[in-house]
Write an enzyme that holds these catalytic residues in place. Structure first.
Site, PDB file in Angstrom:
ATOM      1  N   GLY A 213     115.075  73.174  71.747  1.00 52.73           N
ATOM      2  CA  GLY A 213     114.413  74.442  72.037  1.00 52.73           C
ATOM      3  C   GLY A 213     114.098  74.580  73.513  1.00 52.73           C
TER       4      GLY A 213
ATOM      5  N   SER B 255     115.626  76.059  76.022  1.00 50.71           N
ATOM      6  CA  SER B 255     116.165  77.171  76.814  1.00 50.71           C
ATOM      7  C   SER B 255     115.109  78.204  77.178  1.00 50.71           C
ATOM      8  CB  SER B 255     117.304  77.856  76.051  1.00 50.71           C
ATOM      9  OG  SER B 255     116.836  78.438  74.843  1.00 50.71           O
TER      10      SER B 255
ATOM     11  N   GLY C  94     110.486  79.374  76.624  1.00 48.63           N
ATOM     12  CA  GLY C  94     109.170  79.085  76.075  1.00 48.63           C
ATOM     13  C   GLY C  94     108.650  77.702  76.403  1.00 48.63           C
TER      14      GLY C  94
ATOM     15  N   ARG D 287     120.777  77.161  70.977  1.00 49.06           N
ATOM     16  CA  ARG D 287     122.008  77.833  70.553  1.00 49.06           C
ATOM     17  C   ARG D 287     122.606  78.715  71.638  1.00 49.06           C
ATOM     18  NH1 ARG D 287     122.059  79.523  64.216  1.00 49.06           N
ATOM     19  NH2 ARG D 287     120.729  77.909  63.384  1.00 49.06           N
TER      20      ARG D 287
ATOM     21  N   LYS E  17     121.311  81.448  77.893  1.00 53.57           N
ATOM     22  CA  LYS E  17     119.955  81.003  78.204  1.00 53.57           C
ATOM     23  C   LYS E  17     119.940  79.533  78.622  1.00 53.57           C
ATOM     24  CE  LYS E  17     117.467  84.262  75.197  1.00 53.57           C
ATOM     25  NZ  LYS E  17     116.563  84.396  74.036  1.00 53.57           N
TER      26      LYS E  17
ATOM     27  N   LEU F  86     120.265  73.498  65.036  1.00 56.56           N
ATOM     28  CA  LEU F  86     119.490  72.310  64.694  1.00 56.56           C
ATOM     29  C   LEU F  86     118.816  72.412  63.335  1.00 56.56           C
ATOM     30  CD1 LEU F  86     117.808  71.743  68.187  1.00 56.56           C
ATOM     31  CD2 LEU F  86     119.814  70.556  67.246  1.00 56.56           C
TER      32      LEU F  86
ATOM     33  N   TYR G 264     104.991  79.919  57.268  1.00 48.02           N
ATOM     34  CA  TYR G 264     105.004  79.063  58.459  1.00 48.02           C
ATOM     35  C   TYR G 264     104.086  77.850  58.343  1.00 48.02           C
ATOM     36  CZ  TYR G 264     104.411  77.901  63.463  1.00 48.02           C
ATOM     37  OH  TYR G 264     104.354  77.266  64.683  1.00 48.02           O
TER      38      TYR G 264
ATOM     39  N   LYS H 209     104.372  73.475  58.902  1.00 49.53           N
ATOM     40  CA  LYS H 209     103.644  72.787  59.968  1.00 49.53           C
ATOM     41  C   LYS H 209     102.711  71.708  59.413  1.00 49.53           C
ATOM     42  CE  LYS H 209     105.457  74.573  63.570  1.00 49.53           C
ATOM     43  NZ  LYS H 209     106.370  73.728  64.373  1.00 49.53           N
TER      44      LYS H 209
END
Length: 348
Positions: free
Chosen positions: A20, A22, A24, A45, A49, A75, A175, A179
């Site tokens: 992740g 690319s 944030g 992906r 970016k 992923l 979500y 987590k």
């Protein structure tokens, strides 16, 4: 390192693998690792970016020995995560003439959230929610741990959880379960990792001013937005800095805000205590304050019942509409049945 004692982790000279990466939080983590002298590989992906992100990493070069590159892989499956790591291990082996065959540290920042009401969620939304909150990191961790153990290479695995790994409320049914599961996986692997010299950490990320937060607002229920109105929103750079400080200190649970630290102390279980002085104080604060916070949340939800029924009436999910439909359909079916019986009697 235990209770701040011992040698801290230094990123300088390490090969770090950031999923992740690319945009944030992932990009902020990658950039700060580069600034600390690490070689960094990012995985995501979107090739466009990824290329832009690597150009940004190049600006933070500290030595000629650092390398920066990217791999484009999905992923969300075991195969995709394994292929991404295989590509990186092959690149490391080639550039070192076989001397290095695995990254030293894995920062698993991939994932996303799509808030909404559970009753309105489709099967696809719920499956994708678990995939993005749990599996997209779990598969990378699985590939990483197998590689480190096979190579007998001590290393680090850092999960990105959320304050919603520790508690939850309305709007996060797709979500928060993932987590919570990620927190359980991190604690399990922290224990198993002792066998192999692998350190495992989990960062309970707060709300961050990121592309992900902008996407969340598109589906976030009004009640969820209201509950989060007073939350402290960090920049991705600040969140990454606080996370890396915790990793450097050897903390298993890493938090960025006071409220997150209160929650992870209140739900620590058998996980290591981060701070033996502050921890018990935060435990007491949580024991006193959290029941009042929960009661306030429940009161707001109950107050919004009528408004929510109106929302359901206007949406595709509408019990009232279904009931009205049945009121008209059932008499019609009964009338048709009577007509059919009458016709059969006449014909007979």
């Amino acid at each position: 390192m235990v209770f701040g004692l011992g040698k801290s982790w230094d990123a300088r000279g390490k090969n770090c693998y950031v999923t992740g990466g690319s945009q944030g939080l992932g990009l902020s983590v990658a950039t700060q690792l580069a600034s600390q002298g690490a070689s960094v590989t990012i995985v995501a992906r979107n090739v466009g970016k990824l290329k832009a992100a690597v150009e940004q990493l190049e600006i933070h070069h500290q030595s000629s020995e650092q390398t920066f590159r990217f791999h484009s892989f999905p992923l969300n499956t075991s195969a995709g995560s394994q292929s991404a790591l295989d590509a990186e291990c092959q690149a490391l082996s080639q550039q070192s003439d076989g001397a290095v065959s695995a990254p030293d540290a894995f920062f698993l920042c991939a994932g996303s959230s799509r808030p909404g009401y559970f009753v309105e969620a489709t099967e696809d939304i719920l499956v994708e929610g678990m995939e993005q909150a749990y599996w997209v990191q779990a598969w990378s961790a699985h590939a990483a741990m197998k590689k480190l153990v096979r190579e007998q290479h001590p290393g680090k695995i850092v999960f990105i959880g959320s304050t919603l790994s520790l508690m939850s409320f309305i709007g996060y049914a797709s979500y928060s379960p993932g987590k919570h599961a990620l927190k359980g996986l991190a604690e399990t692997l922290r224990s198993e990792g002792l066998l192999y010299g692998i350190d495992v950490h989990i960062f309970f990320a707060p709300a961050m001013n990121s592309p992900g937060l902008l996407e969340e607002t598109k589906t976030k229920p009004p009640l969820t937005t209201a509950f989060e109105a007073g939350d402290e929103i960090l920049s991705c750079d600040d969140a990454a800095r606080l996370m890396l400080n915790g990793v450097r200190n050897g903390d298993h649970h890493v938090g960025a805000t006071l409220i997150t630290k209160i929650f992870y102390n209140a739900s620590r279980g058998a996980a290591p205590l981060v701070n033996p002085c502050l921890g018990p104080i935060l435990d007491c604060i949580g024991w006193i304050a959290l029941p009042f916070w929960r009661r306030d949340c429940d009161a707001k939800i109950l107050k919004a019942r009528d408004e929510h029924r109106e929302h359901l009436t206007k949406s595709e999910f509408s019990p009232e509409k279904k009931k009205v439909g049945l009121i008209f359909i059932l008499p019609l079916l009964m009338l048709l049945a009577d007509v059919a019986i009458f016709c059969m009697i006449i014909l007979y």
